[in-house]
Scaffold this active site. Structure first.
Site, short mmCIF file in Angstrom:
data_model
loop_
_atom_site.label_atom_id
_atom_site.label_comp_id
_atom_site.label_asym_id
_atom_site.label_seq_id
_atom_site.Cartn_x
_atom_site.Cartn_y
_atom_site.Cartn_z
N ASP A 13 0.87 -1.16 0.00
CA ASP A 13 0.00 0.00 0.00
C ASP A 13 0.92 1.22 0.00
O ASP A 13 2.11 1.12 0.34
CB ASP A 13 -0.89 -0.01 1.25
CG ASP A 13 -1.80 1.20 1.34
OD1 ASP A 13 -2.31 1.62 0.30
OD2 ASP A 13 -1.98 1.71 2.46
N LEU A 14 0.40 2.37 -0.37
CA LEU A 14 1.22 3.59 -0.42
C LEU A 14 1.03 4.47 0.80
O LEU A 14 1.96 4.66 1.59
CB LEU A 14 0.90 4.38 -1.69
CG LEU A 14 1.62 5.72 -1.86
CD1 LEU A 14 3.12 5.51 -1.97
CD2 LEU A 14 1.10 6.44 -3.10
N ASP A 15 -0.18 4.97 0.98
CA ASP A 15 -0.44 5.89 2.08
C ASP A 15 -0.32 5.18 3.43
O ASP A 15 -0.99 4.19 3.68
CB ASP A 15 -1.85 6.48 1.97
CG ASP A 15 -1.99 7.36 0.73
OD1 ASP A 15 -0.96 7.77 0.19
OD2 ASP A 15 -3.13 7.62 0.31
N THR A 21 0.75 10.38 2.93
CA THR A 21 -0.04 11.35 2.17
C THR A 21 -1.47 11.42 2.70
O THR A 21 -2.26 12.24 2.23
CB THR A 21 -0.07 11.01 0.67
OG1 THR A 21 -0.66 9.72 0.50
CG2 THR A 21 1.33 11.02 0.08
N LYS A 49 -9.50 6.20 5.35
CA LYS A 49 -8.21 5.59 5.04
C LYS A 49 -8.39 4.29 4.25
O LYS A 49 -9.14 3.41 4.64
CB LYS A 49 -7.44 5.31 6.33
CG LYS A 49 -7.02 6.58 7.07
CD LYS A 49 -6.27 6.27 8.34
CE LYS A 49 -5.84 7.55 9.05
NZ LYS A 49 -5.12 7.29 10.31
N ARG A 53 -11.57 7.27 -3.97
CA ARG A 53 -12.00 8.67 -3.95
C ARG A 53 -13.52 8.80 -3.90
O ARG A 53 -14.08 9.54 -3.10
CB ARG A 53 -11.44 9.40 -5.17
CG ARG A 53 -11.63 10.91 -5.14
CD ARG A 53 -11.06 11.53 -6.41
NE ARG A 53 -9.68 11.12 -6.61
CZ ARG A 53 -9.02 11.25 -7.75
NH1 ARG A 53 -9.63 11.73 -8.82
NH2 ARG A 53 -7.75 10.87 -7.85
N SER A 120 -2.27 0.60 -4.49
CA SER A 120 -2.83 1.80 -3.87
C SER A 120 -4.08 2.23 -4.61
O SER A 120 -4.13 2.21 -5.84
CB SER A 120 -1.79 2.94 -3.92
OG SER A 120 -2.38 4.17 -3.52
N ALA A 121 -5.09 2.66 -3.85
CA ALA A 121 -6.32 3.16 -4.45
C ALA A 121 -6.15 4.56 -5.01
O ALA A 121 -7.02 5.09 -5.68
CB ALA A 121 -7.45 3.16 -3.41
N SER A 122 -4.99 5.17 -4.77
CA SER A 122 -4.73 6.54 -5.21
C SER A 122 -4.34 6.58 -6.68
O SER A 122 -3.39 5.92 -7.10
CB SER A 122 -3.62 7.17 -4.37
OG SER A 122 -3.26 8.43 -4.89
N ASN A 124 -3.01 9.02 -7.87
CA ASN A 124 -1.81 9.85 -7.88
C ASN A 124 -0.56 9.08 -7.48
O ASN A 124 0.52 9.66 -7.38
CB ASN A 124 -1.98 11.03 -6.91
CG ASN A 124 -3.12 11.94 -7.32
OD1 ASN A 124 -3.09 12.58 -8.36
ND2 ASN A 124 -4.16 11.99 -6.49
N LYS A 151 -11.01 -1.76 -1.51
CA LYS A 151 -10.71 -2.51 -0.28
C LYS A 151 -11.90 -2.39 0.67
O LYS A 151 -12.53 -1.34 0.72
CB LYS A 151 -9.44 -1.94 0.38
CG LYS A 151 -8.20 -1.95 -0.52
CD LYS A 151 -7.06 -1.17 0.13
CE LYS A 151 -5.88 -1.02 -0.82
NZ LYS A 151 -4.78 -0.22 -0.24
N GLU A 175 0.23 -3.20 4.71
CA GLU A 175 -0.90 -2.28 4.86
C GLU A 175 -0.91 -1.63 6.23
O GLU A 175 -0.43 -2.19 7.20
CB GLU A 175 -2.22 -3.03 4.68
CG GLU A 175 -2.85 -2.92 3.30
CD GLU A 175 -3.52 -1.58 3.07
OE1 GLU A 175 -3.55 -0.75 3.99
OE2 GLU A 175 -4.02 -1.37 1.95
N ASP A 176 -1.51 -0.43 6.30
CA ASP A 176 -1.67 0.24 7.59
C ASP A 176 -3.14 0.37 7.98
O ASP A 176 -3.45 0.91 9.04
CB ASP A 176 -1.04 1.64 7.57
CG ASP A 176 -1.84 2.62 6.72
OD1 ASP A 176 -2.07 3.75 7.19
OD2 ASP A 176 -2.25 2.26 5.61
#
Length: 224
Positions: A13-15, A21, A49, A53, A120-122, A124, A151, A175-176
């Site tokens: 995961d990213l964030d 972010t 989280k 979007r 990541s769901a982002s 960006n 997710k 994941e966080d």
């Protein structure tokens, strides 16, 4: 529990795992809620989280005490407005924003011959990784536009695993968020949670903070 020797790759995961972010997402959503006259709360921020979007927007709109209804076109305009604000905030991201311990973990991971992808769901994610100067560490990034479910559905981690050309049993997902941990498990990968929110979903592996993430520490937990 898999053996450490079985592991050949990682899905990230990213964030909250590679960089934080989430604070920029929350600030942008908070400002949008203020514009719409919707009262913001820490609970709303926590629930956003790890979800997409549009799912985030729907969650915020559902808390509107006036119950105003929006067309799909209006929702898209609101989501675009939020994202434009978010992109101005993340423009300031640099390698200094990589979370503690992550760069050294990625270096060691590549040095030992593991591969990695980003789940990541982002939308960006590519630009953020570029600003962090981490793009070359990953064989690919899942395109959220190809997903039909967010997710905790496992779809994004299934696709991230396919980018690695590995079997799920050969992959550890990081994941966080609780929803993300559930997604990793659903994809058949070994879930590694970071932080208190991830722990609630009972991941197979868990670290309280990113600086404790090392291959040796993973090996120790898998051997317990």
């Amino acid at each position: 529990m898999v053996e450490f020797s079985d592991i050949k790759g990682f899905t990230f995961d990213l964030d909250g795992v590679i960089t934080d972010t989430a604070k920029f997402h929350e600030a942008a959503w908070h400002d949008l809620a203020d514009d719409l006259g919707i009262e913001w709360s820490a609970e709303i921020g926590n629930h956003l989280k790890g979800i997409s979007r549009m799912a985030s927007l729907d969650m915020i709109l559902a808390t509107d005490p006036q119950g105003k209804q929006y067309s799909q076109e209006e929702k898209q305009q609101l989501a675009d407005k939020k994202n434009a604000h978010y992109r101005t905030l993340i423009a300031t991201v640099t390698p200094d924003d990589i979370l503690p311990g992550i760069k050294s973990f990625l270096d060691d991971m590549l040095d030992k011959g593991y591969t990695a992808s980003v789940a990541s769901a982002s939308k960006n994610a590519p630009s953020i990784l570029k600003k962090l100067e981490l793009t070359s560490y990953f064989v690919g990034i899942v395109d959220p536009a190809t997903l039909t479910h967010g997710k905790p559905d496992p779809e994004i981690f299934v696709k991230a695993g396919e980018l690695l050309n590995l079997q799920p049993s050969q992959i550890i997902g990081l994941e966080d968020a609780g929803a993300g941990v559930e997604a990793i498990k659903g994809a058949g990968q070994t879930a590694l949670g970071i932080g208190p929110a991830a722990k609630t979903a009972n991941p197979e592996l868990w670290f309280d903070k990113t600086e404790n993430l090392t291959l040796n520490n993973i090996k120790k937990q898998l051997s317990m």
